[in-house]
Design an enzyme around this catalytic site. Sequence first.
Site, PDB file in Angstrom:
ATOM      1  N   TYR A  59      -4.586  12.050  32.838  1.00 44.62           N
ATOM      2  CA  TYR A  59      -4.168  11.367  31.620  1.00 44.62           C
ATOM      3  C   TYR A  59      -4.770   9.971  31.519  1.00 44.62           C
ATOM      4  O   TYR A  59      -5.161   9.527  30.469  1.00 44.62           O
ATOM      5  CB  TYR A  59      -2.641  11.286  31.552  1.00 44.62           C
ATOM      6  CG  TYR A  59      -1.988  12.648  31.467  1.00 44.62           C
ATOM      7  CD1 TYR A  59      -2.056  13.392  30.294  1.00 44.62           C
ATOM      8  CD2 TYR A  59      -1.324  13.204  32.546  1.00 44.62           C
ATOM      9  CE1 TYR A  59      -1.477  14.636  30.205  1.00 44.62           C
ATOM     10  CE2 TYR A  59      -0.741  14.449  32.465  1.00 44.62           C
ATOM     11  CZ  TYR A  59      -0.816  15.167  31.294  1.00 44.62           C
ATOM     12  OH  TYR A  59      -0.247  16.415  31.213  1.00 44.62           O
ATOM     13  N   LYS A  97      13.314  26.826  43.055  1.00 43.17           N
ATOM     14  CA  LYS A  97      14.337  26.341  43.982  1.00 43.17           C
ATOM     15  C   LYS A  97      14.275  24.824  44.152  1.00 43.17           C
ATOM     16  O   LYS A  97      14.972  24.255  44.976  1.00 43.17           O
ATOM     17  CB  LYS A  97      14.190  27.052  45.334  1.00 43.17           C
ATOM     18  CG  LYS A  97      14.401  28.561  45.245  1.00 43.17           C
ATOM     19  CD  LYS A  97      14.215  29.237  46.590  1.00 43.17           C
ATOM     20  CE  LYS A  97      14.508  30.727  46.484  1.00 43.17           C
ATOM     21  NZ  LYS A  97      13.590  31.432  45.578  1.00 43.17           N
ATOM     22  N   ARG A 100       4.559  17.244  26.202  1.00 39.78           N
ATOM     23  CA  ARG A 100       4.508  16.881  27.623  1.00 39.78           C
ATOM     24  C   ARG A 100       3.273  16.010  27.887  1.00 39.78           C
ATOM     25  O   ARG A 100       3.351  14.997  28.583  1.00 39.78           O
ATOM     26  CB  ARG A 100       4.470  18.148  28.483  1.00 39.78           C
ATOM     27  CG  ARG A 100       4.370  17.914  29.999  1.00 39.78           C
ATOM     28  CD  ARG A 100       4.516  19.250  30.711  1.00 39.78           C
ATOM     29  NE  ARG A 100       4.168  19.212  32.107  1.00 39.78           N
ATOM     30  CZ  ARG A 100       4.997  18.866  33.103  1.00 39.78           C
ATOM     31  NH1 ARG A 100       6.232  18.490  32.815  1.00 39.78           N
ATOM     32  NH2 ARG A 100       4.615  18.894  34.357  1.00 39.78           N
ATOM     33  N   HIS A 129       4.785  16.868  39.232  1.00 40.71           N
ATOM     34  CA  HIS A 129       3.496  17.221  39.818  1.00 40.71           C
ATOM     35  C   HIS A 129       3.566  17.099  41.340  1.00 40.71           C
ATOM     36  O   HIS A 129       4.099  16.125  41.868  1.00 40.71           O
ATOM     37  CB  HIS A 129       2.389  16.295  39.303  1.00 40.71           C
ATOM     38  CG  HIS A 129       1.975  16.591  37.892  1.00 40.71           C
ATOM     39  ND1 HIS A 129       1.253  15.688  37.110  1.00 40.71           N
ATOM     40  CD2 HIS A 129       2.165  17.689  37.104  1.00 40.71           C
ATOM     41  CE1 HIS A 129       1.035  16.229  35.921  1.00 40.71           C
ATOM     42  NE2 HIS A 129       1.573  17.433  35.900  1.00 40.71           N
TER      43      HIS A 129
END
Length: 297
Positions: free
Chosen positions: A275, A171, A243, A266
Amino acid sequence: MTEEIKQFIAYVSDIKKMSKNTEVSYQRDLLQMAEYLREQGIGQVEKVTETSLNSYILYLEKKGKAAATISREIASMKAFFRYLFREGRIQEDPSENLKAPRIERKLPDILSVEEVQRLLEQPSGSTPKEIRDKAMLELMYATGLKVSEIIALRVEDVNMAVGFLTCHEGKKERMVPFGRNAKNSLARYLDGTRNAMIRGEQTDVLFVNCNGRPMSRQGFWKILKYYGRTAQLSMEITPHTLRHCFAAHLLENGADIHVVQAMLGHAGVASTQMYMALGTNPNTTMRNTYQESHPRK
């Protein structure tokens, strides 16, 4: 206990507006817990104790469940029993003191910019399939979307004029920019190729398979595996690889980690920090970050 779990799932869906994946995960974890407790003679939520929950965690450990899986199960239990406590269904929260096992985070394998370039150059022909494949791969690397998000895109989700797309996750939705290479490949796909592939069928799905039906996760996986082999990459790749590369390459080029976090969807910056640990620049906008940092802007 099954009825309380059903009510909790309705709560996280209707009130908390959590994603479908989260709902499914909660439901699976809690039903497994309930089954274990039922076998121990505990069928009512009022009878659940911290000891019985720790017994279940020990049972999972003995079954060889990974630390990440057990952590997720504990998170599900905590969310469930906090809900019951707030609703007045139980007098104490038996999950309050549960401790998740420590998880050693392993950085994902990342392709170099040159390897990604080689991968994206593989669908170089003019057949409808290669035009579609090129558009999908370029868009995935350009946006960092998950495979489930890529295949769920609708034509109306893509704004070619401004180079942004709207990604729907459950949603929730977020706006993600994409650059010139992805835009050109997507324009080529939308300029007749997609219509030829849907063969007159009425569908608003952006990417379709060769039968004109919505692309599946398995279908995308096979496509990526094929081009990974033809590109002779140094590692096995998955749909999530692009990704990971998207995030890592942006951060390596100095992108604001909070902007990358927003583009990835996130909930917190901790997931993005795996990362690369970088300082942040609060004045960097999403568009500027993208234009300055993405290798294929």
